[in-house]
Design a protein around this motif. Sequence first.
Motif, PDB file in Angstrom:
ATOM      1  N   VAL A  84       4.384 -10.462  34.590  1.00  0.00           N
ATOM      2  CA  VAL A  84       4.660  -9.247  33.826  1.00  0.00           C
ATOM      3  C   VAL A  84       6.167  -9.173  33.543  1.00  0.00           C
ATOM      4  CG1 VAL A  84       4.585  -6.723  33.859  1.00  0.00           C
ATOM      5  CG2 VAL A  84       2.720  -8.042  34.880  1.00  0.00           C
ATOM      6  N   ARG A  85       6.515  -8.961  32.276  1.00  0.00           N
ATOM      7  CA  ARG A  85       7.927  -8.874  31.895  1.00  0.00           C
ATOM      8  C   ARG A  85       8.424  -7.443  32.078  1.00  0.00           C
ATOM      9  NH1 ARG A  85       8.403 -12.778  26.499  1.00  0.00           N
ATOM     10  NH2 ARG A  85       7.531 -14.648  27.505  1.00  0.00           N
ATOM     11  N   LEU A  86       9.326  -7.255  33.041  1.00  0.00           N
ATOM     12  CA  LEU A  86       9.879  -5.918  33.283  1.00  0.00           C
ATOM     13  C   LEU A  86      10.933  -5.580  32.230  1.00  0.00           C
ATOM     14  CD1 LEU A  86       9.832  -3.577  35.492  1.00  0.00           C
ATOM     15  CD2 LEU A  86      11.962  -4.591  36.292  1.00  0.00           C
ATOM     16  N   ILE A  87      11.811  -6.553  31.939  1.00  0.00           N
ATOM     17  CA  ILE A  87      12.885  -6.376  30.954  1.00  0.00           C
ATOM     18  C   ILE A  87      12.697  -7.397  29.846  1.00  0.00           C
ATOM     19  CG2 ILE A  87      15.387  -6.539  30.542  1.00  0.00           C
ATOM     20  CD1 ILE A  87      14.866  -4.215  32.316  1.00  0.00           C
ATOM     21  N   GLU A  88      12.789  -6.935  28.610  1.00  0.00           N
ATOM     22  CA  GLU A  88      12.745  -7.862  27.477  1.00  0.00           C
ATOM     23  C   GLU A  88      13.855  -7.482  26.495  1.00  0.00           C
ATOM     24  OE1 GLU A  88       9.340 -10.330  25.112  1.00  0.00           O
ATOM     25  OE2 GLU A  88       8.787  -8.514  26.178  1.00  0.00           O
ATOM     26  N   VAL A  89      14.768  -8.410  26.269  1.00  0.00           N
ATOM     27  CA  VAL A  89      15.910  -8.192  25.374  1.00  0.00           C
ATOM     28  C   VAL A  89      15.656  -8.975  24.094  1.00  0.00           C
ATOM     29  CG1 VAL A  89      18.394  -8.586  25.069  1.00  0.00           C
ATOM     30  CG2 VAL A  89      17.513  -7.853  27.285  1.00  0.00           C
ATOM     31  N   LYS A  90      15.768  -8.301  22.945  1.00  0.00           N
ATOM     32  CA  LYS A  90      15.521  -8.959  21.662  1.00  0.00           C
ATOM     33  C   LYS A  90      16.680  -8.702  20.705  1.00  0.00           C
ATOM     34  CE  LYS A  90      10.451  -8.782  21.881  1.00  0.00           C
ATOM     35  NZ  LYS A  90       9.223  -8.281  21.240  1.00  0.00           N
ATOM     36  N   ASN A  91      17.304  -9.804  20.258  1.00  0.00           N
ATOM     37  CA  ASN A  91      18.367  -9.747  19.234  1.00  0.00           C
ATOM     38  C   ASN A  91      19.436  -8.703  19.568  1.00  0.00           C
ATOM     39  OD1 ASN A  91      15.495 -10.037  17.376  1.00  0.00           O
ATOM     40  ND2 ASN A  91      16.966 -11.699  17.362  1.00  0.00           N
ATOM     41  N   MET A  92      20.017  -8.822  20.734  1.00  0.00           N
ATOM     42  CA  MET A  92      21.007  -7.838  21.185  1.00  0.00           C
ATOM     43  C   MET A  92      22.417  -8.238  20.741  1.00  0.00           C
ATOM     44  SD  MET A  92      21.433  -6.145  24.942  1.00  0.00           S
ATOM     45  CE  MET A  92      22.211  -7.489  25.837  1.00  0.00           C
ATOM     46  N   TYR A  93      23.112  -7.275  20.149  1.00  0.00           N
ATOM     47  CA  TYR A  93      24.506  -7.452  19.725  1.00  0.00           C
ATOM     48  C   TYR A  93      25.364  -6.380  20.382  1.00  0.00           C
ATOM     49  CZ  TYR A  93      22.716 -10.150  15.673  1.00  0.00           C
ATOM     50  OH  TYR A  93      22.101 -11.061  14.858  1.00  0.00           O
ATOM     51  N   MET A  94      26.598  -6.741  20.738  1.00  0.00           N
ATOM     52  CA  MET A  94      27.570  -5.742  21.154  1.00  0.00           C
ATOM     53  C   MET A  94      28.949  -6.188  20.684  1.00  0.00           C
ATOM     54  SD  MET A  94      27.918  -2.807  22.571  1.00  0.00           S
ATOM     55  CE  MET A  94      29.478  -2.009  22.215  1.00  0.00           C
ATOM     56  N   TYR A  95      29.433  -5.539  19.618  1.00  0.00           N
ATOM     57  CA  TYR A  95      30.758  -5.831  19.075  1.00  0.00           C
ATOM     58  C   TYR A  95      31.697  -4.679  19.422  1.00  0.00           C
ATOM     59  CZ  TYR A  95      28.605  -9.421  16.034  1.00  0.00           C
ATOM     60  OH  TYR A  95      27.928 -10.518  15.547  1.00  0.00           O
ATOM     61  N   PHE A  96      32.902  -5.022  19.865  1.00  0.00           N
ATOM     62  CA  PHE A  96      33.920  -4.007  20.133  1.00  0.00           C
ATOM     63  C   PHE A  96      34.968  -4.048  19.023  1.00  0.00           C
ATOM     64  CE2 PHE A  96      32.242  -5.065  24.351  1.00  0.00           C
ATOM     65  CZ  PHE A  96      31.941  -3.806  24.823  1.00  0.00           C
ATOM     66  N   PRO A  97      35.269  -2.914  18.383  1.00  0.00           N
ATOM     67  CA  PRO A  97      36.223  -2.931  17.267  1.00  0.00           C
ATOM     68  C   PRO A  97      37.652  -3.200  17.730  1.00  0.00           C
ATOM     69  CG  PRO A  97      35.546  -0.681  17.786  1.00  0.00           C
ATOM     70  CD  PRO A  97      34.717  -1.584  18.637  1.00  0.00           C
ATOM     71  N   VAL A  98      38.398  -3.960  16.916  1.00  0.00           N
ATOM     72  CA  VAL A  98      39.830  -4.183  17.138  1.00  0.00           C
ATOM     73  C   VAL A  98      40.574  -3.364  16.098  1.00  0.00           C
ATOM     74  CG1 VAL A  98      41.692  -5.890  17.164  1.00  0.00           C
ATOM     75  CG2 VAL A  98      39.407  -6.531  17.962  1.00  0.00           C
ATOM     76  N   THR A  99      41.453  -2.474  16.532  1.00  0.00           N
ATOM     77  CA  THR A  99      42.171  -1.599  15.601  1.00  0.00           C
ATOM     78  C   THR A  99      43.652  -1.944  15.578  1.00  0.00           C
ATOM     79  OG1 THR A  99      42.422   0.061  17.353  1.00  0.00           O
ATOM     80  CG2 THR A  99      40.535   0.307  15.878  1.00  0.00           C
ATOM     81  N   ALA A 100      44.312  -1.571  14.480  1.00  0.00           N
ATOM     82  CA  ALA A 100      45.749  -1.854  14.334  1.00  0.00           C
ATOM     83  C   ALA A 100      46.379  -0.796  13.440  1.00  0.00           C
ATOM     84  CB  ALA A 100      45.954  -3.241  13.738  1.00  0.00           C
ATOM     85  N   GLY A 101      47.709  -0.686  13.541  1.00  0.00           N
ATOM     86  CA  GLY A 101      48.452   0.244  12.686  1.00  0.00           C
ATOM     87  C   GLY A 101      48.471   1.663  13.209  1.00  0.00           C
ATOM     88  N   VAL A 102      49.228   2.494  12.540  1.00  0.00           N
ATOM     89  CA  VAL A 102      49.392   3.896  12.947  1.00  0.00           C
ATOM     90  C   VAL A 102      48.067   4.643  12.861  1.00  0.00           C
ATOM     91  CG1 VAL A 102      50.601   6.068  12.443  1.00  0.00           C
ATOM     92  CG2 VAL A 102      51.798   3.889  12.164  1.00  0.00           C
ATOM     93  N   LEU A 103      47.280   4.337  11.838  1.00  0.00           N
ATOM     94  CA  LEU A 103      46.002   5.033  11.631  1.00  0.00           C
ATOM     95  C   LEU A 103      44.857   4.398  12.416  1.00  0.00           C
ATOM     96  CD1 LEU A 103      46.246   5.639   7.781  1.00  0.00           C
ATOM     97  CD2 LEU A 103      46.721   7.256   9.612  1.00  0.00           C
ATOM     98  N   GLN A 104      45.181   3.358  13.189  1.00  0.00           N
ATOM     99  CA  GLN A 104      44.173   2.683  14.011  1.00  0.00           C
ATOM    100  C   GLN A 104      42.949   2.275  13.201  1.00  0.00           C
ATOM    101  OE1 GLN A 104      44.370   2.026  17.748  1.00  0.00           O
ATOM    102  NE2 GLN A 104      46.359   1.969  16.745  1.00  0.00           N
ATOM    103  N   ARG A 105      43.220   1.578  12.085  1.00  0.00           N
ATOM    104  CA  ARG A 105      42.112   1.073  11.268  1.00  0.00           C
ATOM    105  C   ARG A 105      41.476  -0.144  11.932  1.00  0.00           C
ATOM    106  NH1 ARG A 105      45.454   2.028   6.499  1.00  0.00           N
ATOM    107  NH2 ARG A 105      44.595   3.792   5.324  1.00  0.00           N
ATOM    108  N   LYS A 106      40.182  -0.274  11.752  1.00  0.00           N
ATOM    109  CA  LYS A 106      39.475  -1.440  12.306  1.00  0.00           C
ATOM    110  C   LYS A 106      39.822  -2.677  11.478  1.00  0.00           C
ATOM    111  CE  LYS A 106      34.857  -3.264  12.622  1.00  0.00           C
ATOM    112  NZ  LYS A 106      33.430  -3.040  12.484  1.00  0.00           N
ATOM    113  N   VAL A 107      40.275  -3.730  12.158  1.00  0.00           N
ATOM    114  CA  VAL A 107      40.659  -4.956  11.457  1.00  0.00           C
ATOM    115  C   VAL A 107      39.749  -6.137  11.812  1.00  0.00           C
ATOM    116  CG1 VAL A 107      43.082  -4.290  11.154  1.00  0.00           C
ATOM    117  CG2 VAL A 107      42.378  -5.468  13.258  1.00  0.00           C
ATOM    118  N   ALA A 108      39.026  -6.034  12.926  1.00  0.00           N
ATOM    119  CA  ALA A 108      38.148  -7.139  13.341  1.00  0.00           C
ATOM    120  C   ALA A 108      37.191  -6.640  14.415  1.00  0.00           C
ATOM    121  CB  ALA A 108      38.972  -8.308  13.864  1.00  0.00           C
TER     122      ALA A 108
END
Length: 326
Positions: free
Chosen positions: A4-28
């Motif tokens: 029996v599968r207790l945990i099943e993970v499918k197509n999981m993504y976790m991206y953390f934004p990288v910000t820069a500049g005074v306005l903290q815009r996302k750059v990557a």
Amino acid sequence: MNDVRLIEVKNMYMYFPVTAGVLQRKVADVKAVDNISFYIKQGETLGLVGESGCGKTTTGRCILQLWDGMKGDVYFEGVNLPKLKKEQMRRMRRNMQLIFQDPFASLDPRMTAGEIVGEPIKVHNLASGKEYRQQVEELFRMVELEPFMADRYPHEFSGGQRQRIGIARALAVRPKFVVCDEPVSALDVSIQAQIITLLEKLRDELGLTYLFIAHDLSVVRNISDRVAVMYLGKIMEITQSDELYANPLHPYTIALMSAVPIPDPKVDRTRKRIILRGDVPSPVNPPVGCRFNPRCHMATDICRQKEPELRELTPGSEHWVACHLV
């Protein structure tokens, strides 16, 4: 252990934004976890290994829904956790707990050990009064600590004892699934063996299921039923523990195995050690094709152009590899 599968993970993504500049815009984006899928059977321990920064801890915390912004599906007993509302998820947390890596930083220095262990019982309204004190005492005995130690503060315990307190806290609400986030990496080798033996005993007695995160392959071998090898946000290989150590197939797994110390000097002298060239690429800008291709001694043109999918070698073998050359 059953199928029996207790945990099943499918197509999981976790991206953390990288910000820069005074306005903290996302750059990557830091692509910490990048489209991974796997499962954990009820009653088994899945070891998750890889170099520092490859996304192991992020994977564990995404399963527990501790990060906002995760994409994909995480099923616990058939329930898709990301689809739950906050109150539903709060009730579900009783079934899933976390043992932290650092026993020095994960305990509140202003609370006694008894208050730390008993806090989850109070949060989930599981007991009060005499019954609450009895449960705290029982938890101390369960992790092989004396109940009279409940009145002491964290600084009065050794590292191994603090980790036992962390384990008791995780078990206070009688969970079904526990993420062990490098629970022995901050401890002495002799204490590591004691904690692993304790975790195995608790798993068998309480019917627990573990995701055991570590970077030390020899530690994972002792406790895991299956092992997944992770590199730069991707799972490279996953199979039964004995099969992985006897027959590693992915070039990265083979390189990791060659670095594990062997206590027999004769065997150690004769085996071939693989030295990986270069450094781990940045998860902000991972390489095209296979993530491992810039450091792989076997890489060909297809490895640099096309990303390999995680595929089962033969149906029913439960040996999955993400490599064009296998």
